[in-house]
Design a protein around this motif. Sequence first.
Motif, PDB file in Angstrom:
ATOM      1  N   ASN A  58     -35.213   7.247 -39.910  1.00  0.00           N
ATOM      2  CA  ASN A  58     -35.396   7.074 -41.190  1.00  0.00           C
ATOM      3  C   ASN A  58     -37.049   6.780 -41.366  1.00  0.00           C
ATOM      4  N   LYS A  59     -37.408   6.804 -42.399  1.00  0.00           N
ATOM      5  CA  LYS A  59     -38.937   6.290 -42.700  1.00  0.00           C
ATOM      6  C   LYS A  59     -38.910   5.045 -42.897  1.00  0.00           C
ATOM      7  N   VAL A  60     -40.047   4.385 -42.403  1.00  0.00           N
ATOM      8  CA  VAL A  60     -40.126   2.707 -42.454  1.00  0.00           C
ATOM      9  C   VAL A  60     -40.965   2.316 -43.492  1.00  0.00           C
ATOM     10  N   VAL A  61     -40.642   1.435 -44.374  1.00  0.00           N
ATOM     11  CA  VAL A  61     -41.523   1.060 -45.173  1.00  0.00           C
ATOM     12  C   VAL A  61     -41.443  -0.601 -45.163  1.00  0.00           C
ATOM     13  N   ILE A  62     -42.717  -1.059 -45.005  1.00  0.00           N
ATOM     14  CA  ILE A  62     -43.054  -2.391 -45.013  1.00  0.00           C
ATOM     15  C   ILE A  62     -43.435  -2.903 -46.379  1.00  0.00           C
ATOM     16  N   THR A  63     -43.020  -3.981 -46.855  1.00  0.00           N
ATOM     17  CA  THR A  63     -43.541  -4.585 -48.230  1.00  0.00           C
ATOM     18  C   THR A  63     -43.726  -5.904 -48.083  1.00  0.00           C
ATOM     19  N   ASN A  64     -44.172  -6.581 -49.276  1.00  0.00           N
ATOM     20  CA  ASN A  64     -43.994  -7.964 -49.350  1.00  0.00           C
ATOM     21  C   ASN A  64     -43.243  -8.666 -50.367  1.00  0.00           C
ATOM     22  N   ILE A  65     -42.914 -10.013 -50.305  1.00  0.00           N
ATOM     23  CA  ILE A  65     -41.862 -10.559 -51.009  1.00  0.00           C
ATOM     24  C   ILE A  65     -42.450 -10.438 -52.528  1.00  0.00           C
ATOM     25  N   LEU A  66     -41.537 -10.276 -53.495  1.00  0.00           N
ATOM     26  CA  LEU A  66     -41.763 -10.174 -54.967  1.00  0.00           C
ATOM     27  C   LEU A  66     -42.003  -8.607 -55.062  1.00  0.00           C
ATOM     28  N   MET A  67     -42.381  -7.738 -54.291  1.00  0.00           N
ATOM     29  CA  MET A  67     -42.551  -6.322 -54.737  1.00  0.00           C
ATOM     30  C   MET A  67     -40.953  -5.813 -54.850  1.00  0.00           C
ATOM     31  N   PRO A  68     -40.588  -5.221 -56.093  1.00  0.00           N
ATOM     32  CA  PRO A  68     -39.181  -5.036 -56.362  1.00  0.00           C
ATOM     33  C   PRO A  68     -38.658  -3.866 -55.364  1.00  0.00           C
ATOM     34  N   SER A  69     -37.528  -4.709 -54.631  1.00  0.00           N
ATOM     35  CA  SER A  69     -37.098  -4.028 -53.457  1.00  0.00           C
ATOM     36  C   SER A  69     -36.090  -2.882 -54.114  1.00  0.00           C
ATOM     37  N   GLU A  70     -35.694  -2.851 -55.300  1.00  0.00           N
ATOM     38  CA  GLU A  70     -34.889  -1.923 -56.095  1.00  0.00           C
ATOM     39  C   GLU A  70     -35.622  -0.529 -55.724  1.00  0.00           C
ATOM     40  N   LEU A  71     -36.959  -0.482 -55.877  1.00  0.00           N
ATOM     41  CA  LEU A  71     -37.806   0.953 -55.940  1.00  0.00           C
ATOM     42  C   LEU A  71     -37.470   1.601 -54.747  1.00  0.00           C
ATOM     43  N   PHE A  72     -37.245   0.792 -53.491  1.00  0.00           N
ATOM     44  CA  PHE A  72     -36.955   1.293 -52.340  1.00  0.00           C
ATOM     45  C   PHE A  72     -35.378   1.738 -52.063  1.00  0.00           C
ATOM     46  N   PHE A  73     -34.632   0.782 -52.431  1.00  0.00           N
ATOM     47  CA  PHE A  73     -33.143   1.000 -52.157  1.00  0.00           C
ATOM     48  C   PHE A  73     -32.823   2.234 -53.131  1.00  0.00           C
ATOM     49  N   ALA A  74     -33.623   2.493 -54.109  1.00  0.00           N
ATOM     50  CA  ALA A  74     -33.386   3.525 -54.934  1.00  0.00           C
ATOM     51  C   ALA A  74     -33.388   4.968 -54.067  1.00  0.00           C
ATOM     52  N   LEU A  75     -34.386   4.902 -53.304  1.00  0.00           N
ATOM     53  CA  LEU A  75     -34.812   6.126 -52.276  1.00  0.00           C
ATOM     54  C   LEU A  75     -34.350   5.947 -51.283  1.00  0.00           C
ATOM     55  N   ASN A  76     -33.129   5.238 -50.998  1.00  0.00           N
ATOM     56  CA  ASN A  76     -32.524   5.076 -49.445  1.00  0.00           C
ATOM     57  C   ASN A  76     -33.506   4.449 -48.432  1.00  0.00           C
ATOM     58  N   LEU A  77     -34.588   3.910 -48.871  1.00  0.00           N
ATOM     59  CA  LEU A  77     -35.399   3.232 -47.912  1.00  0.00           C
ATOM     60  C   LEU A  77     -34.694   1.760 -47.736  1.00  0.00           C
ATOM     61  N   PHE A  78     -35.005   1.053 -46.541  1.00  0.00           N
ATOM     62  CA  PHE A  78     -34.453  -0.074 -46.333  1.00  0.00           C
ATOM     63  C   PHE A  78     -35.925  -1.015 -46.109  1.00  0.00           C
ATOM     64  N   PRO A  79     -36.149  -1.609 -47.219  1.00  0.00           N
ATOM     65  CA  PRO A  79     -37.553  -2.197 -46.853  1.00  0.00           C
ATOM     66  C   PRO A  79     -37.486  -3.691 -46.117  1.00  0.00           C
ATOM     67  N   LEU A  80     -38.671  -3.540 -45.276  1.00  0.00           N
ATOM     68  CA  LEU A  80     -38.683  -4.464 -44.485  1.00  0.00           C
ATOM     69  C   LEU A  80     -39.763  -5.317 -44.580  1.00  0.00           C
ATOM     70  N   LEU A  81     -39.541  -6.686 -44.995  1.00  0.00           N
ATOM     71  CA  LEU A  81     -40.464  -7.675 -45.286  1.00  0.00           C
ATOM     72  C   LEU A  81     -41.113  -8.432 -44.162  1.00  0.00           C
ATOM     73  N   PRO A  82     -42.202  -8.390 -43.709  1.00  0.00           N
ATOM     74  CA  PRO A  82     -42.662  -9.087 -42.618  1.00  0.00           C
ATOM     75  C   PRO A  82     -42.785 -10.707 -42.882  1.00  0.00           C
ATOM     76  N   GLU A  83     -42.940 -11.086 -44.050  1.00  0.00           N
ATOM     77  CA  GLU A  83     -42.884 -12.527 -44.599  1.00  0.00           C
ATOM     78  C   GLU A  83     -41.635 -13.094 -44.167  1.00  0.00           C
ATOM     79  N   VAL A  84     -40.497 -12.298 -44.200  1.00  0.00           N
ATOM     80  CA  VAL A  84     -39.023 -12.750 -44.157  1.00  0.00           C
ATOM     81  C   VAL A  84     -38.922 -12.653 -42.499  1.00  0.00           C
ATOM     82  N   ALA A  85     -39.398 -11.573 -41.903  1.00  0.00           N
ATOM     83  CA  ALA A  85     -39.220 -11.366 -40.376  1.00  0.00           C
ATOM     84  C   ALA A  85     -39.918 -12.386 -39.653  1.00  0.00           C
ATOM     85  N   SER A  86     -41.145 -12.732 -40.468  1.00  0.00           N
ATOM     86  CA  SER A  86     -41.884 -13.998 -40.034  1.00  0.00           C
ATOM     87  C   SER A  86     -41.115 -15.427 -39.554  1.00  0.00           C
TER      88      SER A  86
END
Lengths: 410, 263
Positions: A59-87
């Motif tokens: 799958n394509k990998v999308v890295i995004t930050n907190i407060l960026m609406p994750s809905e936009l990515f799940f809508a496109l079957n992307l699974f957003p990865l939040l580095p702050e959360v991973a941190s």
Amino acid sequence: MKIDLENIDVKRIREILRFPLVYPLGRIFIKLKFRKDKITSVSYEYALDLVKHNYMGKNKVVITNILMPSELFFALNLFPLLPEVASAFTASIGFADKTLFHSEEIIYSKDLCSVHRNVIGLTRGGILPNPDFIISTSHPCHSALHSFFLISQFFGGEYLPIDIPLKNNNFIGYTAKKFEELFFLLAKKLKIKNPIYGLERAINYSNLARNYLVEINELRKKYLVIDGKNFLDYAGMIFSTFGSHWGVKFFKTLRDEIKERIKKKKFLPYKKRVYWLHLGPYFKTDFFDWLRSKSCAIVFEESSKVYWDELDPKDPFNSLAKKVVNARIFSDVEERFRLALEGVKEYGAEGVIIFNQWGCRQGAGNSYILRRKLIEKGIPAIVIDGDLIDKGNFPLEQIKTRIEAFLEVL
Amino acid sequence: MGYFLGVDIGSITTKVVLLSYKNEKIDILNYKISNTGIDGNNSAKRLIDEILKEENIDPQGIKGIGVTGYGRIRVDFTDFTKTEISCHGKGVNFVFPKARTILDIGGQDSKAIRIGERGEVLDFAMNDKCAAGTGRFLEVMAKVLEENLENFGKIHMETKDKVEITNICTVFAESEIITLLSEGYDKNSIIKGLNYSIAKRAIPLLKRVGIERDVVMTGGVAKNEGVRRAIEDILGVEIYVPFEPQIMGALGAGIFAVENYKI
């Protein structure tokens, strides 16, 4: 089994994560290991699914930050990865010492926010997958713009910054337009036809999860059955899962667990009740156990606040824009003050602990103003200068003394 | 009639105060100060033994012990502890009932405390996460200057000029002083500058909690008259210093032990 984090072979683990069988086996393991702890089980199952989407190489990998609406990515079957959360997660398992060390190979200043230093370290150490898209908003902090840009420079990926303006005449319309452009740009690149159907689904999931969280917060006003420390840990789920079925499942499970504990009268004992602003240390520390030993309960925390209305499936971009621009939780001093006053009253807190993240420009700038304003309203407040990720910036004994004195004052 | 002990296990020194309580009146009978060393618990117990022997008091006659300071969490002779912030408020209130603001500069931290009429803490602020502006800072500088720290006050009073010390980091300030000495600056003027440097670190803490008279200075650094004078000079407020500024925390812990016993 104790894992030797110091000598962990990241490359080998990345290879293992490409095998499909890892995931059903992992799921069985999680279900067995956490069979009595449904909340943790669901959050780990979600994490496993996140890893599956982003590490199998399909799958394509999308890295995004907190407060960026994750809905936009799940809508496109992307699974957003939040580095702050991973941190935060890597800090919680004791791995951040290594990744912060990696970050110093690129950025040596320890005055920068450790969350973002660790983000760089995670990428440098090969722990985060190489991204296809790196998307960051300018809100709540500007650090993400810079650290994410650095990731794109070193490790590839299309960098797409989203400017979130301060309040002006058309700030919601402007933000909505940005989201809309981004959404259709990604849909085009991913060759998804009629992406708006996926967005409707994501909006509906988001609303369901939101309503469970609203219900949870209402229950917490009357009953103390789970300490706020746990909710500081759940912040990652709030930032990451809205718009997915995982968000719905997690917050429903949490709501059910709270109801069950209330039914069984499993109330937490306390002598002092405090409201917590910002997030808390995620590395291994006895700080929160010590706080509980002082019979101090965190009754509510800034990160759990539902500050947005239900999203409108017929007007998704405006709805999401309102959700993001109204989220002033970590930055706008007036809004944080208003929310803190509200929270103290609604949750019966006797005082406020304001956690001040080392290197957090917007947070450090207003923590002491916030404290002064709360004190002027007769609400005892204390600022704790600490760190979310780097335990080297968290002088435990000094912090304990300050908090203990604060509790004596309450 | 009962005897009570207050113990303050600090980063550098341990202080023990023996109190008597009779007819609602508390009196200080004796006190002792010693280096904490590597084992604060044993240092405190040794001082307690010494003080009880001197006063010829049977340990069984002790009705209560209150402990404060960084070592309070590791003592095995009582479980009644209070933070040094509350204890300083209580101790200073006993000696100076009109005191409303306290500046305590100890070995590894400095704090400003605003208190009410009964010594209750209304607000407090502590130094940053480093030794700048603390007793340890002065200790390091005294070593570099090859001067006894106890003379810093006297030298301050006898010296007209001061050299401004710009670095607040202990390590960098040490280098700065070595440079100043090599450039030929007078040692005594550097000492006066160091006292002002401590004062400048302390004053923002005081202002953060709000300066209300009377202002009292406690902790080991209060014994350095130079620092006290420097603060008075900058603030224009008279600073009072107790007869023994190092024992105010222990005194407060002892008074809390009395109050706890009465409950």
